[in-house]
Design a protein around this motif. Sequence first.
Motif, short mmCIF file in Angstrom:
data_model
loop_
_atom_site.label_atom_id
_atom_site.label_comp_id
_atom_site.label_asym_id
_atom_site.label_seq_id
_atom_site.Cartn_x
_atom_site.Cartn_y
_atom_site.Cartn_z
N ASN A 1 -3.83 65.88 52.89
CA ASN A 1 -1.91 64.81 52.59
C ASN A 1 -1.70 65.17 51.69
OD1 ASN A 1 -2.44 64.45 55.21
ND2 ASN A 1 -2.54 62.06 55.77
N GLN A 2 -2.29 64.58 50.96
CA GLN A 2 -1.81 64.57 49.28
C GLN A 2 -2.47 65.97 48.37
OE1 GLN A 2 -3.29 61.92 46.18
NE2 GLN A 2 -2.31 62.25 44.67
N VAL A 3 -3.14 66.94 48.92
CA VAL A 3 -3.11 68.10 48.36
C VAL A 3 -1.71 68.73 49.30
CG1 VAL A 3 -4.23 70.23 48.02
CG2 VAL A 3 -5.91 67.84 47.56
N PRO B 1 4.10 70.61 39.81
CA PRO B 1 3.75 69.24 41.41
C PRO B 1 2.83 68.39 40.17
CG PRO B 1 3.86 71.59 42.41
CD PRO B 1 4.06 72.07 41.53
N ALA B 2 2.62 66.98 40.61
CA ALA B 2 2.18 66.02 39.41
C ALA B 2 0.69 66.52 39.59
CB ALA B 2 2.77 64.48 39.59
N LEU B 3 0.52 66.49 41.36
CA LEU B 3 -1.43 66.47 41.47
C LEU B 3 -1.62 67.44 40.44
CD1 LEU B 3 -3.47 65.99 42.83
CD2 LEU B 3 -2.68 67.89 44.42
N GLN C 1 -9.79 64.31 44.45
CA GLN C 1 -9.38 63.57 45.90
C GLN C 1 -10.05 63.95 46.94
OE1 GLN C 1 -6.10 63.35 46.15
NE2 GLN C 1 -5.64 63.92 43.85
N GLN C 2 -11.59 63.87 47.01
CA GLN C 2 -12.46 64.02 48.01
C GLN C 2 -11.95 64.66 49.26
OE1 GLN C 2 -12.56 59.55 48.77
NE2 GLN C 2 -13.62 59.72 46.76
N VAL C 3 -11.58 65.95 49.21
CA VAL C 3 -11.62 66.62 49.68
C VAL C 3 -12.34 68.40 49.53
CG1 VAL C 3 -8.68 66.63 49.79
CG2 VAL C 3 -10.22 68.36 48.60
N GLY C 4 -12.75 68.66 51.61
CA GLY C 4 -13.20 70.05 51.56
C GLY C 4 -13.17 70.22 52.53
N GLN D 1 -3.08 76.69 58.24
CA GLN D 1 -4.76 77.14 59.48
C GLN D 1 -5.19 75.65 59.65
OE1 GLN D 1 -7.34 78.84 56.42
NE2 GLN D 1 -6.19 81.04 56.38
N PRO D 2 -5.45 75.15 60.55
CA PRO D 2 -5.64 73.80 61.38
C PRO D 2 -6.22 72.80 60.53
CG PRO D 2 -6.88 75.77 62.78
CD PRO D 2 -5.80 76.40 61.78
N TRP D 3 -7.47 73.68 59.71
CA TRP D 3 -8.26 72.91 58.68
C TRP D 3 -7.34 71.54 57.78
CZ3 TRP D 3 -6.84 73.47 53.75
CH2 TRP D 3 -6.56 74.53 52.95
N ALA D 4 -5.97 72.53 57.49
CA ALA D 4 -5.00 72.21 56.54
C ALA D 4 -4.53 71.03 57.40
CB ALA D 4 -4.23 72.82 55.83
N SER D 5 -4.58 70.39 58.20
CA SER D 5 -3.25 69.13 58.95
C SER D 5 -5.01 67.54 58.63
CB SER D 5 -3.73 68.84 60.33
OG SER D 5 -4.24 69.83 61.13
#
Length: 309
Positions: free
Chosen positions: A230-232, A174-176, A132-135, A221-225
């Motif tokens: 979004n998809q996660v 959830p599909a993910l 998902q290219q998140v981190g 937490q702020p990072w989640a915004s």
Amino acid sequence: VNEGVKCIIPERIMSIESTCKFFELFDLTTLGQYDNREVKVFIRREKSEGWREVDNGLDGDLRMLEVLGFMQVKFCLASNTNLDTSVSIQDKPDAFSILMANSRQPLLPRHCNERNNYDRLYNEIIELFKAQQVGWTGGLHETIGKAFVNRIATALWYIDPHLSTLSACLYHLPALFAQLKTYQDGKSYDEYYYTGHHKKNPLSQQKLVHLSSSLEISISQPWASSDRWNQVMSAVLSLIEILKKYSDYLIATTASMNELHHSNESAHSPGNNSTMYRVSACEPHQLKDEYVQLDDLLSEKSFYEHIEI
């Protein structure tokens, strides 16, 4: 004309008007090959003397040769080595720039050693996030990030043996998270729940509340915004909703059972909870298929006496 210590155009005897400037003599000598190079100009009377640099360089007047009696001119092309070095040094990022650039790169927690299926679930969640290219940036991947992955792994591990129960209530994974490799392979994580000889505990309402609250702490937490999440976040919110809804279902079911348990009325009564069927008499070989099983069952009962009608 020299370039460094190398002579690129040998000595020549040339004639030019004294009213000209050194750059005109340079162009005449080099035929315009080195117009873009930095050039220093040196003059002397004879070979036994040392070279003297002209302050104005190519912009100097040739008249000084006539006035001062100088007969020889040397042009020296400045080497590009220093220029290239300075450019390369400027282009090359310093250690601080590298550290700052790395701190802005989203990173994920390190994989753990797979000693059991829970560790496999933990690592597969990291792989899912990688796809998902998140981190996290600023080193948060080893603290906040690790805690978040652990919370998701704990929640999925707990409901893993009960996915069919949840699906029966229309609460689907959830599909993910259904894309996790083990689920894609048609397997489950908590295999011991199915194969082990132990008491199979149902889902606990208190545990579901604890898991959903734990996940809510992370996503608040702020990072989640950040948009990259979004998809996660959508999948995590769906997971939290499943945990909460089934928790509410268990509360409602428990309340209903307690009410029936303390009620003076029977939960089932012959008048309200029984069905009577009337079956027309027929020969044994004419029994319809739906009555054969009933006839066989009653025939096996000792208190049942078959009566021909």
